[in-house]
Scaffold this motif. Sequence first.
Motif, PDB file in Angstrom:
ATOM      1  N   SER A   1       0.829  -1.204   0.000  1.00 31.28           N
ATOM      2  CA  SER A   1       0.000   0.000   0.000  1.00 31.28           C
ATOM      3  C   SER A   1       0.864   1.255   0.000  1.00 31.28           C
ATOM      4  O   SER A   1       0.579   2.220  -0.706  1.00 31.28           O
ATOM      5  CB  SER A   1      -0.911  -0.011   1.225  1.00 31.28           C
ATOM      6  N   GLN A   2       1.936   1.230   0.788  1.00 32.51           N
ATOM      7  CA  GLN A   2       2.840   2.381   0.832  1.00 32.51           C
ATOM      8  C   GLN A   2       3.527   2.584  -0.508  1.00 32.51           C
ATOM      9  O   GLN A   2       3.648   3.714  -0.999  1.00 32.51           O
ATOM     10  CB  GLN A   2       3.873   2.178   1.940  1.00 32.51           C
TER      11      GLN A   2
ATOM     12  N   LYS B   1       1.102   3.963  -3.078  1.00 32.29           N
ATOM     13  CA  LYS B   1       0.895   5.393  -2.876  1.00 32.29           C
ATOM     14  C   LYS B   1       2.066   6.189  -3.432  1.00 32.29           C
ATOM     15  O   LYS B   1       1.877   7.236  -4.070  1.00 32.29           O
ATOM     16  CB  LYS B   1       0.726   5.675  -1.378  1.00 32.29           C
ATOM     17  N   GLN B   2       3.289   5.688  -3.210  1.00 33.36           N
ATOM     18  CA  GLN B   2       4.466   6.369  -3.732  1.00 33.36           C
ATOM     19  C   GLN B   2       4.459   6.371  -5.259  1.00 33.36           C
ATOM     20  O   GLN B   2       4.764   7.383  -5.900  1.00 33.36           O
ATOM     21  CB  GLN B   2       5.730   5.686  -3.210  1.00 33.36           C
TER      22      GLN B   2
ATOM     23  N   GLN C   1       1.826   6.176  -7.197  1.00 33.69           N
ATOM     24  CA  GLN C   1       0.781   7.080  -7.666  1.00 33.69           C
ATOM     25  C   GLN C   1       1.242   8.529  -7.597  1.00 33.69           C
ATOM     26  O   GLN C   1       0.943   9.326  -8.493  1.00 33.69           O
ATOM     27  CB  GLN C   1      -0.487   6.884  -6.833  1.00 33.69           C
ATOM     28  N   GLN C   2       1.967   8.867  -6.537  1.00 30.57           N
ATOM     29  CA  GLN C   2       2.503  10.220  -6.422  1.00 30.57           C
ATOM     30  C   GLN C   2       3.479  10.526  -7.553  1.00 30.57           C
ATOM     31  O   GLN C   2       3.472  11.624  -8.110  1.00 30.57           O
ATOM     32  CB  GLN C   2       3.185  10.394  -5.064  1.00 30.57           C
TER      33      GLN C   2
END
Length: 321
Positions: free
Chosen positions: A52-53, A56-57, A59-60
């Motif tokens: 998940s982390q 998110k990275q 996607q950023q």
Amino acid sequence: MDNQTKLLADLLGQSEFSLVDHYLRLLSKNYCVEQRVEILKERLIQTEILFSQEKKQYQQEIDKLKQKFNSQEKKHADKSIDRKLLSKDEDLNDDFQICLIQAPIYPDDITDGMLNIWHTDAGKFVSKMDVICEIETDTVILELVAPDNGFIKRIIKNEGDIVSSGEGIAEFVSTQDPKMAVDLNNELSKGVWVDPETKLMWARISIGQEWENGECSGNAKELTLGAAKTACQGFKLAGFDDWRLPNINELKSLIDEGSKKYRYDQNILFNPLLSTSGWYWSSTYVGNDKYAYLNLFNFHSGGDFSGNYRHVRAVRGPVRN
């Protein structure tokens, strides 16, 4: 076998001891399996958190790349001389397009320049590569040329104005037809109107009416289809004499059939009479000796015999079917 196990074996029979021993071994194995399952569950949870982390990275990073790409695309579009401004129809005839003329991209040591002189006027036909204006900087005088045959529709920067790098200075109409060259800034005052989507030029008055000193006067005539075609061929307005009878699709481009109203300000096109919006002939044959008409009172179309009488509004420009 240790002493405690021997003592247990002596107290129990051989068969009972075997059963107890087997049961204890099973308990031991189950306990080990449960421990392994718990360990695997914990690792799975940790993996999901890590995934998940990382997601998110990622996607950023994707969002950053998109922003960078969009920023570059915008800069590229702003610097493009051939960027189309008003064309909303990809199938539009290429003989009549509007584009933006922009100042060149200055070197890093030049911040801006001054529009020194225009060599043409709005509405005056020019040929491709003709010099149309000059921009003066601290170190050099830059000559801008026409990107195609056509004319200036609207001057954005006047002589003496400061012009930044890549800034728009004029709207240019690209056309191979010199007759299309008209000062479109004053088109309405000349009794004509150019539809920004279809690029067709419409007479603001109907056949039979007059345009004098910027005003419409008189009442329109009702003509048979043959007389309507002849009247359009002999019609003269704003210096143009190549008018024609529109087809039904061209007439319908003036209205929104769904909402039963004009697509533009109704005051642009004058009614044939003060009390009615008129039934207008088109050149479109619909069969059974009938031709299409458009009723601008309740915004519907139909077919009528060519010998009947209808109003006429002239148009000019490439035919749009």
